[in-house]
Design a protein around this motif. Structure first.
Motif, PDB file in Angstrom:
ATOM      1  N   ASN A  13       0.846  -1.315   0.117  1.00 11.99           N
ATOM      2  CA  ASN A  13      -0.065   0.031   0.095  1.00 11.99           C
ATOM      3  C   ASN A  13       0.811   1.099   0.006  1.00 11.99           C
ATOM      4  O   ASN A  13       1.674   1.210   0.827  1.00 11.99           O
ATOM      5  CB  ASN A  13      -0.907   0.016   1.219  1.00 11.99           C
ATOM      6  CG  ASN A  13      -2.103   0.886   1.141  1.00 11.99           C
ATOM      7  OD1 ASN A  13      -1.853   2.307   1.037  1.00 11.99           O
ATOM      8  ND2 ASN A  13      -3.285   0.378   0.947  1.00 11.99           N
ATOM      9  N   TYR A  14       0.574   2.035  -1.072  1.00 13.69           N
ATOM     10  CA  TYR A  14       1.484   3.199  -1.288  1.00 13.69           C
ATOM     11  C   TYR A  14       0.696   4.610  -1.096  1.00 13.69           C
ATOM     12  O   TYR A  14      -0.082   4.813  -1.978  1.00 13.69           O
ATOM     13  CB  TYR A  14       2.481   3.119  -2.589  1.00 13.69           C
ATOM     14  CG  TYR A  14       3.261   4.357  -2.818  1.00 13.69           C
ATOM     15  CD1 TYR A  14       4.113   4.772  -1.926  1.00 13.69           C
ATOM     16  CD2 TYR A  14       3.070   4.933  -3.866  1.00 13.69           C
ATOM     17  CE1 TYR A  14       5.000   5.836  -2.419  1.00 13.69           C
ATOM     18  CE2 TYR A  14       3.641   6.141  -4.329  1.00 13.69           C
ATOM     19  CZ  TYR A  14       4.795   6.691  -3.644  1.00 13.69           C
ATOM     20  OH  TYR A  14       5.502   7.647  -3.868  1.00 13.69           O
ATOM     21  N   HIS A  15       1.014   5.671  -0.579  1.00 10.98           N
ATOM     22  CA  HIS A  15       0.521   6.832  -0.149  1.00 10.98           C
ATOM     23  C   HIS A  15       1.354   7.801  -0.734  1.00 10.98           C
ATOM     24  O   HIS A  15       2.332   8.495   0.000  1.00 10.98           O
ATOM     25  CB  HIS A  15       0.224   7.067   1.110  1.00 10.98           C
ATOM     26  CG  HIS A  15      -1.157   6.365   1.704  1.00 10.98           C
ATOM     27  ND1 HIS A  15      -2.370   6.896   1.575  1.00 10.98           N
ATOM     28  CD2 HIS A  15      -0.923   5.096   2.392  1.00 10.98           C
ATOM     29  CE1 HIS A  15      -3.023   5.796   2.302  1.00 10.98           C
ATOM     30  NE2 HIS A  15      -2.334   4.987   2.515  1.00 10.98           N
ATOM     31  N   PRO A  16       1.314   8.452  -1.904  1.00  7.76           N
ATOM     32  CA  PRO A  16       2.247   9.333  -2.444  1.00  7.76           C
ATOM     33  C   PRO A  16       1.765  10.713  -1.927  1.00  7.76           C
ATOM     34  O   PRO A  16       2.804  11.662  -1.764  1.00  7.76           O
ATOM     35  CB  PRO A  16       2.178   9.432  -3.946  1.00  7.76           C
ATOM     36  CG  PRO A  16       0.908   8.813  -4.216  1.00  7.76           C
ATOM     37  CD  PRO A  16       0.673   7.750  -3.176  1.00  7.76           C
ATOM     38  N   ASN A  17       0.671  10.934  -1.222  1.00  2.00           N
ATOM     39  CA  ASN A  17       0.112  11.978  -0.851  1.00  2.00           C
ATOM     40  C   ASN A  17      -1.176  11.937  -0.134  1.00  2.00           C
ATOM     41  O   ASN A  17      -1.573  10.686  -0.193  1.00  2.00           O
ATOM     42  CB  ASN A  17      -0.039  13.015  -1.823  1.00  2.00           C
ATOM     43  CG  ASN A  17      -0.630  12.638  -3.023  1.00  2.00           C
ATOM     44  OD1 ASN A  17      -1.935  12.215  -3.066  1.00  2.00           O
ATOM     45  ND2 ASN A  17      -0.532  13.160  -4.401  1.00  2.00           N
ATOM     46  N   ASP A  18      -1.748  12.718   0.491  1.00  2.00           N
ATOM     47  CA  ASP A  18      -3.075  12.624   1.085  1.00  2.00           C
ATOM     48  C   ASP A  18      -4.012  12.156   0.294  1.00  2.00           C
ATOM     49  O   ASP A  18      -5.269  11.608   0.618  1.00  2.00           O
ATOM     50  CB  ASP A  18      -3.407  13.767   2.174  1.00  2.00           C
ATOM     51  CG  ASP A  18      -2.370  13.950   3.082  1.00  2.00           C
ATOM     52  OD1 ASP A  18      -1.619  12.974   3.486  1.00  2.00           O
ATOM     53  OD2 ASP A  18      -2.232  15.299   3.599  1.00  2.00           O
ATOM     54  N   LEU A  20      -4.028  10.302  -2.903  1.00  2.00           N
ATOM     55  CA  LEU A  20      -3.749   9.268  -3.705  1.00  2.00           C
ATOM     56  C   LEU A  20      -3.497   8.167  -2.853  1.00  2.00           C
ATOM     57  O   LEU A  20      -2.669   8.236  -1.945  1.00  2.00           O
ATOM     58  CB  LEU A  20      -3.086   9.347  -4.848  1.00  2.00           C
ATOM     59  CG  LEU A  20      -3.312  10.251  -6.070  1.00  2.00           C
ATOM     60  CD1 LEU A  20      -2.582  10.460  -7.030  1.00  2.00           C
ATOM     61  CD2 LEU A  20      -4.792   9.563  -6.662  1.00  2.00           C
ATOM     62  N   GLU A  21      -3.793   6.869  -3.127  1.00  2.00           N
ATOM     63  CA  GLU A  21      -3.264   5.578  -2.236  1.00  2.00           C
ATOM     64  C   GLU A  21      -3.487   4.397  -3.497  1.00  2.00           C
ATOM     65  O   GLU A  21      -4.241   4.079  -3.995  1.00  2.00           O
ATOM     66  CB  GLU A  21      -4.305   5.322  -1.139  1.00  2.00           C
ATOM     67  CG  GLU A  21      -4.015   3.817  -0.541  1.00  2.00           C
ATOM     68  CD  GLU A  21      -5.251   3.630   0.455  1.00  2.00           C
ATOM     69  OE1 GLU A  21      -5.085   2.625   1.035  1.00  2.00           O
ATOM     70  OE2 GLU A  21      -6.140   4.396   0.568  1.00  2.00           O
ATOM     71  N   VAL A  65      -6.463   1.941  -7.382  1.00  2.00           N
ATOM     72  CA  VAL A  65      -5.954   3.217  -6.737  1.00  2.00           C
ATOM     73  C   VAL A  65      -7.220   3.746  -5.935  1.00  2.00           C
ATOM     74  O   VAL A  65      -8.321   3.494  -6.387  1.00  2.00           O
ATOM     75  CB  VAL A  65      -5.581   4.164  -7.848  1.00  2.00           C
ATOM     76  CG1 VAL A  65      -6.635   4.224  -8.932  1.00  2.00           C
ATOM     77  CG2 VAL A  65      -4.973   5.517  -7.133  1.00  2.00           C
TER      78      VAL A  65
END
Length: 229
Positions: A13-18, A20-21, A65
């Motif tokens: 699980n990757y959160h580049p910012n608040d 997108l996930e 996503v």
């Protein structure tokens, strides 16, 4: 025996910012035998053992996503499932002979699908929800009897009772006291037989509710009055 010493599950699980996930996962599974293989005669059970019956297994991969905005939350996901060693009762004899069916492994099922969901809150107390999924699930093999003849022509046919299209839509209002909701669920055509020569038509279910909730101190606190159609 139903035995598998390695059933991995892994996810990321990757959160580049608040906002997108991104997510992805892979999993393998196995279903142990139930009492089904034993509901047969001793002779048929001996035949079942000779066939080296295997437990049903599957592996699943999915990814997608999710989006998180002040007034909207949504997701888009895709998945692939491979289901192996499907169990089915098959005659061990030729088509012109009369033999009771014996539980057998009859092949695999491949499923690919995509799902999109979203909830939009344009103003306070009001929400609009929608979802749609497409599922393409087919049998990979024909079912053969003990003589190698086709008993069920199922290769390339849609999985029984599995609609390809599912959709939901809902609009709801709830301010703590007054609440209302309208919802529709759609399900496309489903097949009733392994050879897809009988089907049920698609259908839509619509429901509506309107109500009032008591949240003032007193004997009626927590009580709801609701009308459903």
């Amino acid at each position: 025996k139903a035995k598998d010493m390695f059933l991995p599950q892994v996810g990321v699980n990757y959160h580049p910012n608040d906002t997108l996930e991104f997510f992805a996962s892979y999993a393998e599974n196995m279903r142990a035998f139930t009492t089904t293989p034993f509901f047969t005669s001793p002779g048929q059970f001996a035949q079942l053992k000779a066939n080296n019956l295997k437990p049903e297994t599957s592996w699943t991969a999915e990814g997608g996503v999710r989006v998180h905005l002040p007034k909207f939350d949504g997701s888009l996901a895709g998945y692939h499932v491979k289901f192996d060693n499907r169990l089915f009762g098959v005659s061990p004899c030729t088509a012109i002979q009369s033999c009771p069916a014996v539980l057998s492994n009859v092949g695999s099922v491949t499923t690919n699908g995509v799902e999109v969901t979203g909830t939009y809150r344009p103003i306070r107390f009001l929400s609009i929800y929608g979802s749609y999924s497409y599922t393409h699930a087919e049998y990979d093999d024909n079912v053969l009897n003990g003589a190698g003849e086709i008993a069920v022509n199922s290769a390339g046919k849609a999985v029984v009772n599995e609609p390809r299209h599912l959709a939901n839509a809902e609009i709801a209002y709830d301010n703590g006291n007054y609440f209302a909701r309208a919802h529709v669920n759609y399900q496309s055509k489903r097949y009733a037989t392994y050879e897809n020569d009988l089907s049920f038509a698609g259908r839509a279910l619509v429901d509506f509710s309107l109500g009032y909730r008591f949240n003032q101190p007193g004997p009626l606190d927590g009580t709801e009055l609701q009308l459903n159609v």
